[in-house]
Design an enzyme around this catalytic site. Structure first.
Site, PDB file in Angstrom:
ATOM      1  N   GLU A 214       0.820  -1.210   0.000  1.00 37.69           N
ATOM      2  CA  GLU A 214       0.000   0.000   0.000  1.00 37.69           C
ATOM      3  C   GLU A 214       0.853   1.259   0.000  1.00 37.69           C
ATOM      4  O   GLU A 214       0.558   2.225  -0.722  1.00 37.69           O
ATOM      5  CB  GLU A 214      -0.927   0.001   1.222  1.00 37.69           C
ATOM      6  CG  GLU A 214      -1.821   1.223   1.335  1.00 37.69           C
ATOM      7  CD  GLU A 214      -2.746   1.176   2.528  1.00 37.69           C
ATOM      8  OE1 GLU A 214      -3.530   2.132   2.714  1.00 37.69           O
ATOM      9  OE2 GLU A 214      -2.689   0.181   3.297  1.00 37.69           O
ATOM     10  N   HIS A 276      -5.103   6.203   0.699  1.00 38.05           N
ATOM     11  CA  HIS A 276      -4.941   4.839   1.209  1.00 38.05           C
ATOM     12  C   HIS A 276      -5.455   3.837   0.186  1.00 38.05           C
ATOM     13  O   HIS A 276      -6.143   4.195  -0.772  1.00 38.05           O
ATOM     14  CB  HIS A 276      -5.699   4.675   2.535  1.00 38.05           C
ATOM     15  CG  HIS A 276      -5.034   5.373   3.687  1.00 38.05           C
ATOM     16  ND1 HIS A 276      -4.268   4.708   4.616  1.00 38.05           N
ATOM     17  CD2 HIS A 276      -5.011   6.668   4.032  1.00 38.05           C
ATOM     18  CE1 HIS A 276      -3.802   5.580   5.497  1.00 38.05           C
ATOM     19  NE2 HIS A 276      -4.238   6.788   5.163  1.00 38.05           N
ATOM     20  N   GLU A 340      -9.913   5.874  -0.029  1.00 33.91           N
ATOM     21  CA  GLU A 340      -9.469   4.493  -0.271  1.00 33.91           C
ATOM     22  C   GLU A 340      -9.587   4.266  -1.777  1.00 33.91           C
ATOM     23  O   GLU A 340     -10.673   4.077  -2.313  1.00 33.91           O
ATOM     24  CB  GLU A 340     -10.341   3.508   0.507  1.00 33.91           C
ATOM     25  CG  GLU A 340     -10.256   3.644   2.025  1.00 33.91           C
ATOM     26  CD  GLU A 340      -9.055   2.926   2.624  1.00 33.91           C
ATOM     27  OE1 GLU A 340      -8.180   2.469   1.847  1.00 33.91           O
ATOM     28  OE2 GLU A 340      -8.991   2.827   3.869  1.00 33.91           O
TER      29      GLU A 340
END
Length: 384
Positions: A214, A276, A340
């Site tokens: 990530e 994220h 996200e």
């Protein structure tokens, strides 16, 4: 002398609210309210285990008042609900559909109180009364901004026949201060924008089935966002520019997250965007979602603008915007979101997220979302 006067006013305020018929506020507005939100962020309960509940108990009166402390300058909304007999209450803060305080009253039906009562509009917007069944009811307070568990209190007061006082449910909500007044202008030029590539250094974040990390994707997308914003004339504050811990190696989670918010707060950024990548146990789950913490009227607007454009450019499933209490969007003073971008646990999305071409699409969506935000915020004309 000032403290004595404040104490006297507080005592007077308390006395007024223990008398059932003083200060009643009600509306003849029976519009159906929104369904209670599903996600519970906190829970409080007051159980009167020694009290026998009556079978024909009802809510019989509602009143409210805002009290301002003359010395401290703080404000508190007090909402009082009278019942014929004793009840048991429990409460929870619920943020999935916005800022809501939900109080379950067990042992009393809704009765003749109005279904909806408008409140002050600064601490709370309105309160709604919902029939659960013939012996239980629910009270939903729509808050003007998100609050902490410590910012409210729900308690009960016993009836007092000598002084003609009924059994009462009391709800106190403190005003969240200080608030920042915003006066946005359209366009990206000269805006100060904080971009936070999630994780980094010793913290890889989520890891995909093909070992993509990530922290690698968030930094790559953030660098592309930075380049586009600077080309448009904005000043960009990056919480990290390379693969490092922001606070330092072996930092606690709070120290690391706090370091990300400090730069934005100290440099008075106009907005804060944290990037994220999501993950889930099922590899088939995918899509893009954006989270906000409602500090102002602009946080949800920023979330909508970012989410709409990320979905438009990235083409992944639209998982919508959601209220959440993530540290970095909660502790930043300006409108903030946590995006996200996709699911690294989904093999197809992991492959996309690893490519510079898809990362560029995401960056373009974020920048277009920011441009849309400033244009819409400017039309709102400033304010909280």
């Amino acid at each position: 002398m000032r403290r004595f006067r404040s104490a006297f006013l507080s005592l007077l305020f308390l006395m007024l609210f223990l008398v059932p018929q003083v200060g009643m506020a009600a509306l003849n507005d029976n519009r159906p309210g929104a369904k209670p939100a599903a996600a519970i962020t906190s829970l409080k309960a007051t159980a009167l285990s020694q009290t026998k509940l009556s079978g024909n108990n009802q809510l019989i009166n509602v009143r409210w008042l805002v009290h301002k402390d003359a010395v401290e300058g703080t404000s508190k909304l007090r909402l009082v609900i009278d019942t014929k007999d004793a009840v048991r209450v429990s409460s929870k803060l619920d943020g999935a559909n916005g800022s809501q305080l939900v109080i379950d009253i067990n042992g009393a039906a809704v009765g003749n109180v109005n279904n909806l009562v408008d409140l002050d509009g600064k601490i709370a917007d309105k309160v709604r009364f919902i029939k659960k069944d013939n012996t239980n009811s629910q009270v939903i307070v729509d808050l003007s901004t998100m609050i902490e568990d410590s910012d409210y209190k729900v308690f009960t007061l016993k009836s007092d026949a000598i002084n003609n006082k009924t059994f009462r449910v009391v709800i106190d909500v403190n005003q969240v201060v200080p608030k920042v007044e915003y006066n946005f202008t359209a366009g990206l030029r000269n805006k100060v924008i904080a971009i936070d590539p999630g994780h980094g250094g010793s913290d890889p974040g989520a890891i995909g089935p093909n070992k993509l990390q990530e922290k690698t994707v968030t930094l790559a997308v953030a660098q592309k966002v930075q380049a586009l914003l600077e080309k448009a004339g904005a000043k960009v504050l990056m919480t990290r520019k390379t693969d490092v811990d922001v606070f330092g190696p072996n930092a606690s989670a709070v120290d690391e997250l706090n370091a990300r918010t400090l730069g934005a707060n100290n440099n008075k950024a106009d907005v804060f965007v944290s990037l994220h990548i999501n993950a889930f146990t099922s590899p088939s789950v995918g899509g893009t979602a954006t989270y906000y913490y409602q500090k102002s009227n602009y946080d949800i607007l920023l979330a909508n603008c970012i989410q709409d454009n990320l979905v438009k450019t990235g083409g992944l499933q639209d998982r919508g915007i959601n209220a959440a209490g993530f540290y970095v969007i909660k502790k930043t003073k300006m409108p903030s979101v946590l995006a996200e971008l996709g699911f690294i646990s989904n093999p197809d999305e992991e492959k996309l997220l690893s490519t510079p071409q898809f990362q560029q699409k995401l960056a373009q969506g974020i920048v277009q979302g920011l441009d849309d935000f400033f244009a819409q915020a400017a039309r709102k004309g400033g304010g909280l």
